[in-house]
Design an enzyme around this catalytic site. Structure first.
Site, mmCIF file in Angstrom:
data_model
loop_
_atom_site.group_PDB
_atom_site.id
_atom_site.type_symbol
_atom_site.label_atom_id
_atom_site.label_comp_id
_atom_site.label_asym_id
_atom_site.label_seq_id
_atom_site.Cartn_x
_atom_site.Cartn_y
_atom_site.Cartn_z
ATOM 1 N N ASP A 81 -13.449 -5.330 -35.760
ATOM 2 C CA ASP A 81 -13.330 -4.780 -34.570
ATOM 3 C C ASP A 81 -12.765 -5.676 -33.485
ATOM 4 O O ASP A 81 -13.081 -6.875 -33.694
ATOM 5 C CB ASP A 81 -14.683 -3.887 -34.305
ATOM 6 C CG ASP A 81 -14.569 -2.676 -33.557
ATOM 7 O OD1 ASP A 81 -15.016 -1.442 -33.482
ATOM 8 O OD2 ASP A 81 -13.429 -2.663 -32.584
HETATM 9 C C1 GLC Z 1 -12.834 -0.724 -29.967
HETATM 10 C C2 GLC Z 1 -13.531 0.377 -31.165
HETATM 11 C C3 GLC Z 1 -12.642 0.584 -32.217
HETATM 12 C C4 GLC Z 1 -11.327 0.636 -31.650
HETATM 13 C C5 GLC Z 1 -10.796 -1.186 -31.263
HETATM 14 C C6 GLC Z 1 -9.554 -1.088 -30.892
HETATM 15 O O1 GLC Z 1 -14.070 -1.573 -29.449
HETATM 16 O O2 GLC Z 1 -14.782 0.135 -31.422
HETATM 17 O O3 GLC Z 1 -12.959 1.588 -32.662
HETATM 18 O O4 GLC Z 1 -10.346 0.932 -32.875
HETATM 19 O O5 GLC Z 1 -11.822 -1.404 -30.407
HETATM 20 O O6 GLC Z 1 -9.080 -0.433 -29.792
#
Ligand code: GLC
Length: 741
Positions: free
Chosen positions: A297
């Site tokens: 993430d």
């Molecule tokens: C965010 C979220 C994730 C998302 C990623 C990219 O922090 O936790 O669900 O896909 O970043 O935006």
């Protein structure tokens, strides 16, 4: 070689050869480049560092509108130079022309011409936004789940996106957590069916590269079990809890061939998922058979230092790579530290090759080498507007996601001849209909509830009065009560009150909305209350004082038309709750499929309950009313060699046609581990004319009646089972049967 073994992601022999051929030509730097994902960096256009700007926005020194104005003019670094050097495997974004521009650099200006995989968060729609997942899941309509996902895949590819960071399939039992809005609710079975349908929709039509994308199931794993419902917080649980409650949605997604997985921010039992080799390699890649790749993430590898599991960035990078994390989202740690780690022997070339092979395999499967660009005519078409069939599907999904919670007083369906006082600031805000995690929609495509009433030809006057932000205008309130024959109050949460980093300790109606409702009720006029919210709310007071309650969530761009068509009876409400609603905050976490305990809540003092609140849900999982009534009868259960054959009769005992989501539950009464008092094991939507009766049948395979023990072994144990069928997780017919496996 670990290739695409999933149902939908098989690589042909030719494709496998292509992957190996490219891999064999790559330098170490180029390999590490594939493991690096970049997002556009804000690098200027204002006189403070970007991080300071975010601080100012967060603490209120900078208004959202001003921030957005600054962003629209900000100078951004799209990392063209790194792409040109072959150091970037993926970028994030949803602008098709920018995508083509960056893709052109990757394909035509790098040594090996490996295309970028462009990812974006398209959780419930891009331009054509449909209901937030917790709402759509309540339709209990697998065909709809798949249909909206297929629409998303088409719109994504049309915007240069070949990788969706979706579906989010975290089971969530604590509504204080803001991200309950983003997933399919509290139940493992419904969540697993939702996951399968979304993977089929996103990945299933490989007839041409305009029709499918790589899914990215998230967040692996147990993110929804964050302690206290506080986002990013620690999680801890037994192996049996992990395997019986949180893993099944990912197991289902892997069986459906999900291409990629995103690891969760949280630690599980003390090891952050980002560097958790047991979870990533042993469970996800070996046991569940992921053949695509795992992405961290955002910033999560770097945060392993803050978790306290890594000494510094380099250490975090080494741990993540060894644990099986194939791609680094946004920290540059792989780009900056993995080469030295390989040269020093800390990370083997096999680890690097495995990650790159997985990433290349998904790119080859997506057809990116043959079709890396978005055709100009496709871009121009979306600049003119969204396809009519997409708007129609968004409306159908919205109508099917509306839950009727209470309907006293015979005021619904509304009569067009009656004057409507429409009350509440949420009724006229295009920004609030799409809900959390919707980016890329255009205001002109959004239908507010006020628009919807006007489109329906209603005799409607609008009175803002008040809303989630805390204001209350007494004059407007008095006028609304005086002018209308019927008051329709729109209350709930703004989009910003759910989604990521939006946990709440108080999930009652925010601001002075309850006060506003009390004054409306005091007018003596009929009041219909429609809730627009991203999470289950604690509605004990409302359920006691409001005669009519409609749960409309954040339904997407067609919200207004959908609410109007249901309130005027063009469409009967048919959705059910995918998550339990509590009376009060203190009941969280709250879910229907809980163990019995030795002293289940009862009349006696010495039972598992509260002194100051009910133990059960106000509105339980699976609950929802219609404009008609349904009666269940004649539940029959028959044991066959490999399954139970179950049938139940459902009669429409009211005056209007309706659709009922009939549900099947099971209880394993005595087992070697305590099991839930009931578990959803089937559901079917049944359309019934007034007075019509149908027999609905289910087949429950014996192999699906087991559970995992604390060694992660699946167990089927002979014994007594209760089989239940009915309208929700509380109102059920029940039969007992002793089963031999
Ligand atoms: C965010 C979220 C994730 C998302 C990623 C990219 O922090 O936790 O669900 O896909 O970043 O935006």
């Amino acid at each position: 070689m670990n290739y695409m073994g999933g149902k939908k992601m098989k690589l042909t022999g030719e494709q496998q050869k292509k992957v190996e051929s490219i891999l064999s030509q790559m330098t170490l730097e180029e390999k590490i480049g594939q493991m690096n994902q970049e997002s556009p960096s804000i690098v200027g256009g204002f006189d403070v560092p970007f991080s300071e700007l975010i601080e100012m926005l967060t603490d209120g020194r900078l208004a959202q509108e001003e921030f957005e104005r600054l962003m629209s003019t900000a100078k951004q670094d799209f990392h063209e130079e790194e792409i040109r050097a072959g150091l970037v495997g993926s970028v994030m974004g949803n602008d098709p022309r920018k995508a083509n521009e960056l893709q052109k650099i990757a394909v035509e200006e790098t040594r090996l011409g490996i295309p970028l995989i462009i990812g974006f968060d398209v959780i419930h729609g891009l331009r054509s936004v449909f209901p937030i997942a917790i709402a759509e899941a309540g339709s209990f309509d697998d065909a709809l789940f798949e249909e909206t996902a297929r629409m998303v895949a088409k719109e994504s590819r049309a915007h240069g996106i070949s990788w969706n960071f979706a579906p989010m399939i975290d089971v969530a039992r604590d509504s204080r957590w803001g991200r309950v809005s983003e997933g399919p609710g509290e139940d493992t079975f419904l969540g697993s069916r939702f996951a399968r349908a979304k993977i089929r929709g996103l990945q299933g039509d490989t007839s041409d590269t305009g029709n499918y994308v790589a899914a990215c199931t998230k967040h692996y794993i147990c993110y929804g079990a964050c302690e206290g419902g506080r986002d990013y917080n620690t999680t801890s649980m037994s192996t049996s809890q992990l395997y019986n409650v949180y893993l099944p949605t990912f197991r289902a997604a892997m069986e459906e061939g999900a291409a990629t997985v995103m690891a969760a921010f949280n630690d599980l039992n003390g090891v952050p998922c980002t560097v958790n080799e047991y979870l990533l390699r042993d469970v996800l890649k070996k046991e569940l058979g992921l053949d695509g790749f795992v992405v961290s993430d955002a910033n999560a590898i770097k945060e392993c230092v803050i978790h306290g599991i890594a000494a510094d960035d380099a250490d975090a990078g080494v741990q993540a790579a060894i644990a099986g994390m194939d791609m680094d989202m946004g920290t540059h740690i792989y780009k900056d530290h993995l080469k030295a780690a390989v040269e020093s022997g800390k990370v083997s070339m096999e680890v690097i090759d495995e990650a790159v092979r997985r990433i290349l395999s998904v790119k080859v499967w997506l057809g990116l080498f043959e079709h890396p660009y978005v055709p100009e005519e496709v871009i121009e078409a979306y600049e003119k507007g969204i396809p009519a069939e997409h708007a129609a599907l968004a409306r159908k999904a919205a109508e099917e996601s509306i839950v009727l919670l209470k309907n006293d007083g015979a005021v619904l369906p509304l009569d067009k001849s009656r004057r409507i006082s429409l009350v509440g600031t949420l009724a006229d805000s295009a920004d609030e209909v799409t809900g959390a995690w919707a980016m890329g929609w255009k205001k002109e495509d959004c239908v507010t509830i006020l628009d919807g009433f006007k489109n329906a030809g209603a005799n409607v006057s609008y009175y803002p009065c008040g809303g989630p932000e805390g204001n209350l205008n007494e004059e407007e309130l008095a006028a609304a009560c005086k002018d209308g024959d019927v008051i329709v109050a729109i209350v709930g949460e703004t989009t910003a009150m759910s989604g990521e980093a939006s946990s709440k300790a108080d999930i009652t109606l925010p601001g002075r909305q309850r006060e506003m409702l009390a004054k409306l009720i005091a007018s003596g006029k009929p009041v219909v209350t429609v809730f627009m919210n991203g999470r289950p709310l604690a509605l004990g007071w409302e359920a006691e004082h409001l005669p009519v309650m409609v749960e409309a969530w954040h339904l997407g761009i067609q919200m207004g038309n959908a609410v109007a068509s249901v309130l005027y009876g063009e469409v009967a409400p048919s959705a059910k709750l995918s998550s339990s609603f509590p009376y009060v905050n203190g009941q969280c976490p709250l879910y229907y499929n809980h163990p019995s305990t030795g002293r289940p809540a009862g009349k006696s003092k010495f039972t598992s309950k509260y002194l100051d609140a009910p133990a059960e849900a106000l509105f339980p999982f699976g609950y929802g009313l219609s404009y008609t009534t349904f009666a269940y009868s004649d539940l029959r259960v028959e044991e066959k060699k490999d399954c139970l054959e179950i049938s139940v009769k459902i009669a429409n005992t009211g005056e209007r046609a309706g659709v009922e989501a009939a549900q099947l539950y099971m209880q394993d009464v005595t087992a070697s581990l305590v099991r839930p008092v009931k578990e959803l094991k089937g559901y079917k939507r049944v359309a019934l004319e007034a007075g019509e009766e149908k027999e609905v049948s289910f087949v429950l395979a014996k192999k699906d009646m087991g559970f995992y023990d604390n060694a992660g072994n699946y167990r089927l144990e002979d014994g007594l089972f209760r089989i239940c069928a009915g309208a929700n997780s509380r109102d059920l017919l029940e039969e007992e049967i002793t089963v031999r496996f």
